[in-house]
Write a protein that holds these residues in place. Structure first.
Motif, PDB file in Angstrom:
ATOM      1  N   SER A   1     -11.350   4.973  -6.699  1.00 22.21           N
ATOM      2  CA  SER A   1     -11.219   5.955  -5.626  1.00 22.21           C
ATOM      3  C   SER A   1     -12.549   6.336  -4.988  1.00 22.21           C
ATOM      4  O   SER A   1     -13.589   6.363  -5.643  1.00 22.21           O
ATOM      5  CB  SER A   1     -10.566   7.235  -6.166  1.00 22.21           C
ATOM      6  OG  SER A   1      -9.255   6.960  -6.590  1.00 22.21           O
TER       7      SER A   1
ATOM      8  N   TRP B   1       0.846  -1.187   0.000  1.00 26.32           N
ATOM      9  CA  TRP B   1       0.000   0.000   0.000  1.00 26.32           C
ATOM     10  C   TRP B   1       0.877   1.231   0.000  1.00 26.32           C
ATOM     11  O   TRP B   1       2.066   1.179   0.260  1.00 26.32           O
ATOM     12  CB  TRP B   1      -0.937   0.015   1.198  1.00 26.32           C
ATOM     13  CG  TRP B   1      -0.224  -0.220   2.501  1.00 26.32           C
ATOM     14  CD1 TRP B   1       0.560   0.659   3.196  1.00 26.32           C
ATOM     15  CD2 TRP B   1      -0.194  -1.429   3.248  1.00 26.32           C
ATOM     16  NE1 TRP B   1       1.059   0.078   4.325  1.00 26.32           N
ATOM     17  CE2 TRP B   1       0.605  -1.205   4.392  1.00 26.32           C
ATOM     18  CE3 TRP B   1      -0.778  -2.675   3.086  1.00 26.32           C
ATOM     19  CZ2 TRP B   1       0.842  -2.191   5.348  1.00 26.32           C
ATOM     20  CZ3 TRP B   1      -0.541  -3.644   4.032  1.00 26.32           C
ATOM     21  CH2 TRP B   1       0.252  -3.401   5.147  1.00 26.32           C
ATOM     22  N   ARG B   2       0.233   2.349  -0.294  1.00 19.26           N
ATOM     23  CA  ARG B   2       0.915   3.641  -0.208  1.00 19.26           C
ATOM     24  C   ARG B   2       0.642   4.233   1.160  1.00 19.26           C
ATOM     25  O   ARG B   2       0.329   3.517   2.096  1.00 19.26           O
ATOM     26  CB  ARG B   2       0.447   4.539  -1.341  1.00 19.26           C
ATOM     27  CG  ARG B   2       0.881   3.995  -2.693  1.00 19.26           C
ATOM     28  CD  ARG B   2       1.357   5.066  -3.626  1.00 19.26           C
ATOM     29  NE  ARG B   2       1.923   4.469  -4.828  1.00 19.26           N
ATOM     30  CZ  ARG B   2       1.525   4.763  -6.039  1.00 19.26           C
ATOM     31  NH1 ARG B   2       0.558   5.632  -6.244  1.00 19.26           N
ATOM     32  NH2 ARG B   2       2.105   4.197  -7.079  1.00 19.26           N
TER      33      ARG B   2
ATOM     34  N   GLY C   1      -8.238   2.036  -5.305  1.00 18.98           N
ATOM     35  CA  GLY C   1      -7.878   3.427  -5.535  1.00 18.98           C
ATOM     36  C   GLY C   1      -7.758   4.168  -4.215  1.00 18.98           C
ATOM     37  O   GLY C   1      -7.896   3.591  -3.129  1.00 18.98           O
ATOM     38  N   GLU C   2      -7.525   5.446  -4.305  1.00 18.60           N
ATOM     39  CA  GLU C   2      -7.370   6.267  -3.103  1.00 18.60           C
ATOM     40  C   GLU C   2      -8.675   6.378  -2.326  1.00 18.60           C
ATOM     41  O   GLU C   2      -9.764   6.368  -2.897  1.00 18.60           O
ATOM     42  CB  GLU C   2      -6.892   7.668  -3.486  1.00 18.60           C
ATOM     43  CG  GLU C   2      -5.491   7.666  -4.066  1.00 18.60           C
ATOM     44  CD  GLU C   2      -5.009   9.056  -4.437  1.00 18.60           C
ATOM     45  OE1 GLU C   2      -5.830   9.984  -4.526  1.00 18.60           O
ATOM     46  OE2 GLU C   2      -3.789   9.196  -4.636  1.00 18.60           O
TER      47      GLU C   2
ATOM     48  N   ASN D   1      -4.052   2.055  -2.637  1.00 21.08           N
ATOM     49  CA  ASN D   1      -3.495   3.384  -2.867  1.00 21.08           C
ATOM     50  C   ASN D   1      -3.626   4.222  -1.592  1.00 21.08           C
ATOM     51  O   ASN D   1      -4.054   3.717  -0.559  1.00 21.08           O
ATOM     52  CB  ASN D   1      -4.198   4.042  -4.056  1.00 21.08           C
ATOM     53  CG  ASN D   1      -3.266   4.926  -4.860  1.00 21.08           C
ATOM     54  OD1 ASN D   1      -2.386   5.577  -4.305  1.00 21.08           O
ATOM     55  ND2 ASN D   1      -3.454   4.953  -6.160  1.00 21.08           N
ATOM     56  N   HIS D   2      -3.291   5.494  -1.651  1.00 23.41           N
ATOM     57  CA  HIS D   2      -3.282   6.380  -0.483  1.00 23.41           C
ATOM     58  C   HIS D   2      -4.625   6.391   0.255  1.00 23.41           C
ATOM     59  O   HIS D   2      -5.688   6.351  -0.364  1.00 23.41           O
ATOM     60  CB  HIS D   2      -2.962   7.822  -0.901  1.00 23.41           C
ATOM     61  CG  HIS D   2      -1.649   7.973  -1.593  1.00 23.41           C
ATOM     62  ND1 HIS D   2      -0.453   7.956  -0.933  1.00 23.41           N
ATOM     63  CD2 HIS D   2      -1.355   8.130  -2.907  1.00 23.41           C
ATOM     64  CE1 HIS D   2       0.540   8.109  -1.793  1.00 23.41           C
ATOM     65  NE2 HIS D   2       0.007   8.215  -3.000  1.00 23.41           N
TER      66      HIS D   2
END
Length: 163
Positions: free
Chosen positions: A116, A35-36, A78-79, A58-59
């Protein structure tokens, strides 16, 4: 660019060790899960979170489990994705916090893309190969290879695959 990717992988590996120390067998990470920044995981006692191999978050993604959340291999997030396997009870107008929770396991299949700002609610089953479009709130059963999107309103349709 490559240095940032390497740093995110190192940070994720350190956080995986930390999460395993906190949650023990309540969390299972498949090989290659990463993961970010700002990945959050909250697991209540007796709950379990299982994440299949090669999943990517993602973030700013989070998973909150009071029962069970299962994610299949090769699924991408997604974020700002949120996954909840519970919700507050709210039969009475006052004292909602004292009314407890309702719970329902969440299952996300293999090879899915959760775009996201998606929120996945308790009791949701997303079968293999689905794409959940940005900004969707998902509840219930999503059949395999389905695209769920918010244009102009919530729609579900089979994904057209080309060879």
């Amino acid at each position: 660019m490559l240095i940032y990717k390497i740093l995110f992988h190192i940070a994720a590996a350190i956080k995986k060790v930390w999460l395993k120390l906190i949650y023990g067998n309540a969390v299972v990470f498949g090989k290659g899960v990463t993961w970010r920044s700002h990945f959050h995981l909250a697991i209540e006692p007796k709950a379990k979170v299982e994440i299949g191999e090669h999943c990517f978050f993602n973030h700013d993604c989070s998973i909150s489990a009071m029962q069970q959340v299962t994610i299949g291999a090769n699924t991408l997030f997604g974020e700002n994705v949120r996954i909840y396997d519970h919700n507050h009870r709210f039969r009475q107008v006052k004292n909602i916090a004292d009314q407890g929770y309702t719970m329902g396991a969440v299952s996300i299949g293999k090879n899915c893309w959760i775009c996201s700002n998606v929120i996945i609610l308790k009791g949701t089953v997303i079968e293999d190969g689905c794409v959940i479009g940005a900004n969707c709130v998902v509840s219930g059963h999503i059949p395999a290879n389905t695209l769920v999107k918010m244009e102009p309103a919530y729609t579900m349709s089979p994904i057209e695959r080309t060879s």
